[in-house]
Design a protein around this motif. Structure first.
Motif, PDB file in Angstrom:
ATOM      1  N   ARG A 129      12.048 -64.708  -4.078  1.00 46.19           N
ATOM      2  CA  ARG A 129      13.416 -64.716  -4.380  1.00 46.19           C
ATOM      3  C   ARG A 129      13.948 -63.528  -5.041  1.00 46.19           C
ATOM      4  O   ARG A 129      15.401 -63.344  -5.116  1.00 46.19           O
ATOM      5  CB  ARG A 129      13.859 -65.642  -5.405  1.00 46.19           C
ATOM      6  CG  ARG A 129      13.174 -67.226  -5.173  1.00 46.19           C
ATOM      7  CD  ARG A 129      13.933 -67.557  -3.801  1.00 46.19           C
ATOM      8  NE  ARG A 129      13.594 -68.928  -3.269  1.00 46.19           N
ATOM      9  CZ  ARG A 129      14.036 -69.504  -2.299  1.00 46.19           C
ATOM     10  NH1 ARG A 129      14.677 -68.903  -1.536  1.00 46.19           N
ATOM     11  NH2 ARG A 129      13.552 -70.795  -1.941  1.00 46.19           N
ATOM     12  N   ALA A 178      18.353 -58.120  -0.473  1.00 45.89           N
ATOM     13  CA  ALA A 178      18.528 -58.735   0.889  1.00 45.89           C
ATOM     14  C   ALA A 178      18.674 -57.424   1.871  1.00 45.89           C
ATOM     15  O   ALA A 178      18.365 -57.463   2.987  1.00 45.89           O
ATOM     16  CB  ALA A 178      20.297 -59.043   0.716  1.00 45.89           C
ATOM     17  N   ASP A 189      16.859 -70.080   5.739  1.00 43.52           N
ATOM     18  CA  ASP A 189      18.061 -70.216   4.444  1.00 43.52           C
ATOM     19  C   ASP A 189      18.439 -68.531   4.341  1.00 43.52           C
ATOM     20  O   ASP A 189      19.600 -68.239   4.016  1.00 43.52           O
ATOM     21  CB  ASP A 189      17.417 -70.482   2.970  1.00 43.52           C
ATOM     22  CG  ASP A 189      17.027 -72.057   3.095  1.00 43.52           C
ATOM     23  OD1 ASP A 189      17.893 -72.896   4.001  1.00 43.52           O
ATOM     24  OD2 ASP A 189      16.435 -72.509   2.360  1.00 43.52           O
ATOM     25  N   SER A 190      17.483 -67.515   4.335  1.00 42.16           N
ATOM     26  CA  SER A 190      17.707 -66.206   4.207  1.00 42.16           C
ATOM     27  C   SER A 190      18.590 -65.740   5.324  1.00 42.16           C
ATOM     28  O   SER A 190      19.634 -64.855   5.223  1.00 42.16           O
ATOM     29  CB  SER A 190      16.666 -65.378   4.269  1.00 42.16           C
ATOM     30  OG  SER A 190      15.910 -65.576   2.999  1.00 42.16           O
ATOM     31  N   SER A 209      22.208 -67.085   5.132  1.00 41.55           N
ATOM     32  CA  SER A 209      22.631 -66.341   4.031  1.00 41.55           C
ATOM     33  C   SER A 209      23.297 -64.876   4.536  1.00 41.55           C
ATOM     34  O   SER A 209      24.340 -64.757   4.125  1.00 41.55           O
ATOM     35  CB  SER A 209      21.688 -66.209   2.710  1.00 41.55           C
ATOM     36  OG  SER A 209      22.391 -65.622   1.728  1.00 41.55           O
ATOM     37  N   SER A 237      26.323 -65.378   6.511  1.00 42.57           N
ATOM     38  CA  SER A 237      27.522 -65.786   6.075  1.00 42.57           C
ATOM     39  C   SER A 237      28.081 -64.689   5.079  1.00 42.57           C
ATOM     40  O   SER A 237      29.278 -64.591   4.946  1.00 42.57           O
ATOM     41  CB  SER A 237      27.144 -67.027   5.016  1.00 42.57           C
ATOM     42  OG  SER A 237      26.737 -68.308   5.743  1.00 42.57           O
ATOM     43  N   HIS A 238      27.246 -63.719   4.505  1.00 39.93           N
ATOM     44  CA  HIS A 238      27.594 -63.101   3.452  1.00 39.93           C
ATOM     45  C   HIS A 238      27.285 -61.598   3.827  1.00 39.93           C
ATOM     46  O   HIS A 238      27.684 -60.735   2.708  1.00 39.93           O
ATOM     47  CB  HIS A 238      27.142 -63.697   1.998  1.00 39.93           C
ATOM     48  CG  HIS A 238      27.275 -64.961   1.729  1.00 39.93           C
ATOM     49  ND1 HIS A 238      28.708 -65.369   1.540  1.00 39.93           N
ATOM     50  CD2 HIS A 238      26.511 -65.918   1.654  1.00 39.93           C
ATOM     51  CE1 HIS A 238      28.633 -66.735   1.212  1.00 39.93           C
ATOM     52  NE2 HIS A 238      27.368 -66.765   1.350  1.00 39.93           N
ATOM     53  N   ARG A 296      25.165 -59.358   9.985  1.00 39.95           N
ATOM     54  CA  ARG A 296      25.745 -60.567  10.399  1.00 39.95           C
ATOM     55  C   ARG A 296      25.409 -60.798  12.003  1.00 39.95           C
ATOM     56  O   ARG A 296      25.071 -61.706  12.546  1.00 39.95           O
ATOM     57  CB  ARG A 296      27.055 -60.839  10.169  1.00 39.95           C
ATOM     58  CG  ARG A 296      27.443 -60.968   8.635  1.00 39.95           C
ATOM     59  CD  ARG A 296      28.842 -61.255   8.419  1.00 39.95           C
ATOM     60  NE  ARG A 296      29.286 -62.306   8.788  1.00 39.95           N
ATOM     61  CZ  ARG A 296      30.626 -62.514   9.003  1.00 39.95           C
ATOM     62  NH1 ARG A 296      31.610 -61.699   8.627  1.00 39.95           N
ATOM     63  NH2 ARG A 296      31.041 -63.744   9.478  1.00 39.95           N
ATOM     64  N   GLY A 299      24.289 -74.774   5.599  1.00 42.61           N
ATOM     65  CA  GLY A 299      25.288 -73.677   5.805  1.00 42.61           C
ATOM     66  C   GLY A 299      25.453 -73.209   7.142  1.00 42.61           C
ATOM     67  O   GLY A 299      25.987 -72.254   7.494  1.00 42.61           O
ATOM     68  N   ALA A 309      28.408 -71.584   8.947  1.00 40.46           N
ATOM     69  CA  ALA A 309      28.314 -70.096   9.321  1.00 40.46           C
ATOM     70  C   ALA A 309      28.640 -69.643  10.623  1.00 40.46           C
ATOM     71  O   ALA A 309      29.178 -68.640  11.042  1.00 40.46           O
ATOM     72  CB  ALA A 309      26.977 -69.546   9.073  1.00 40.46           C
TER      73      ALA A 309
END
Length: 449
Positions: free
Chosen positions: A192, A196, A227-228, A231, A234-235, A241, A268, A272
């Motif tokens: 965690r 990123a 999940d990563s 993420s 999305s961000h 992306r 998500g 996304a």
């Protein structure tokens, strides 16, 4: 036995191909003018025996013959296993850079710079299979330790080397780059506290070393990894992306049910993907998002309902207005899949431009686009109860009847032919209640929507 490719024979072949007697390359070049001055003849020993062009990266075989690296490697990759000139056995790893010849060529280029000759740049040393394997092993080791910064540093290096040349890229691919990188991503995703940026760099490298095999796909399709990826999708920064959605497309398009099931349950992922359609970042990302969504819808009807709730039908109709061929095909495919559901059809009925756009794309794009457009219109017009016949009347008004007739006359096959025929029967029953306009009149509707 492979016949040696001699310089005289190669020239003869080139001359025959042009239908004229072959003129030696060095002589031909003296006839070209550069800035009013004749271009100097290239010394014969600077020419590659295969391409008959000046060598840029000379390498010498054990047979003593010097070739340009690109030419001789291409020769070997095409299945030959011999020296082109001597016909003696030759392997790729036996080629040795000829630095002396390269320096002489560079000095000659510099001496003739005033006559328009450009200097041959010093070539980069290609990656060996051993070097690629060692670097990928170091990436895996850093990931297992949870050392994100070190892993990122190594991945950046591997990606840079892979981008230097197609040969390097193939070398890393053969060394198992996809497996090593996907495994590294999986290990780091479970940590965690990993930055990123490390995960983003791995995704960017994965895109370079596609395709993914089953083991690689399963590594990325773990819950933590997905999940990563979502993420980042999305961000993350724009390049990250794009890499994320391309990797998702690669996994989804494999039709691996286990991977698709894991993707469909990732929080998500649908929002996304829709975000990429609503605010495009690049044509590549848009197409990848469409393909990913298409395979998710094909896997489960729940995906279709969720995408419809997020406004995907409206986005697809708007996207189809000025889309290129590839985007049009993929958008129509996804739209056709969404129209399998009652929610999807209701959303299309609520869009004033849905039928005109579908009819417009029925021709002059591609056979695939025609297939999906006919299918989408068939799904809308067949459901008379929900639409009370308004869809068919609108289709008639924008020239669908004429286009379907033309389509059957020109020729279509299979399911598309059956659905086009059924559409004609459905529309024919409404022709008395609606005024058909000529398809040429539809051109006036091009710009408003």
């Amino acid at each position: 036995m492979v016949t040696p490719v001699t310089r005289s024979r190669a020239r003869a072949f080139r001359g025959a191909a042009r239908g004229a007697p072959e003129i030696p390359l060095a002589v031909r070049r003296t006839w070209q003018d550069v800035g009013g001055e004749p271009e100097p003849a290239v010394p014969t020993h600077f020419l590659c025996p295969i391409s008959l062009e000046m060598m840029r990266d000379p390498v010498t075989a054990p047979t003593g013959i010097t070739y340009d690296r690109e030419s001789v490697e291409g020769w070997l990759e095409r299945g030959h296993a011999t020296c082109p000139v001597t016909a003696r056995p030759l392997r790729l790893e036996e080629l040795v850079p000829n630095h002396a010849t390269r320096r002489v060529i560079q000095e000659w280029c510099v001496a003739n710079r005033g006559l328009g000759v450009e200097r041959v740049p010093t070539p980069r040393v290609p990656v060996s299979a051993f070097d690629a394997s060692e670097l990928l092993a170091a990436v895996s080791a850093a990931a297992r330790r949870g050392d994100g910064p070190r892993c990122r540093e190594l991945v950046v290096r591997a990606r840079a080397l892979g981008k230097e040349s197609e040969r390097n890229r193939r070398c890393f691919t053969s060394a198992g780059a996809a497996r090593s990188l996907s495994s590294a991503f999986c290990h780091l995703a479970r940590e965690r506290v990993v930055p990123a940026t490390a995960l983003e760099e791995i995704l960017a490298a994965l895109v370079l070393f596609l395709p993914l095999d089953e083991e690689s796909r399963r590594s990325i399709a773990t819950p933590a990894s997905l999940d990563s990826v979502v993420s980042i999708l999305s961000h993350g920064e724009l390049p990250a992306r794009v890499s994320a959605v391309v990797v998702l497309r690669e996994i989804a398009s494999s039709s691996d049910s286990q991977c698709l099931e894991a993707m469909s349950k990732t929080n998500g992922i649908y929002s996304a993907l829709v975000k990429l359609l609503k605010k495009p970042v690049s044509p590549q990302a848009t197409k990848a998002a469409l393909v990913t969504a298409y395979y998710l819808v094909a896997h489960t009807e729940l995906a279709a309902c969720l995408l419809v709730d997020l406004g995907t039908v409206q986005l697809l109709v708007e996207l189809l207005v000025d889309a290129d061929r590839g985007t049009t095909e993929k958008a129509l495919a996804l739209l056709d899949s969404l129209l399998l559901t009652a929610k999807g059809r209701d959303a299309a009925y609520a869009q004033a431009l849905a039928v005109p756009v579908i009819v417009k794309k029925m021709q002059r794009v591609s056979d695939m686009a025609t297939e999906f457009a006919v299918s989408a219109l068939w799904r809308l017009c067949k459901n008379v109860a929900a639409d009370d016949g308004g869809c068919k009347a609108e289709a008639l008004q924008v020239g669908a009847f004429q286009k379907l007739l033309l389509l059957l006359q020109v020729g279509c096959e299979g399911l598309t032919k059956d659905r086009a025929s059924e559409l004609l029967r459905l529309l024919n029953g409404c022709r008395n209640g609606a005024e058909c306009i000529d398809s040429l009149d539809f051109k006036a509707l091009k710009r408003p929507f």
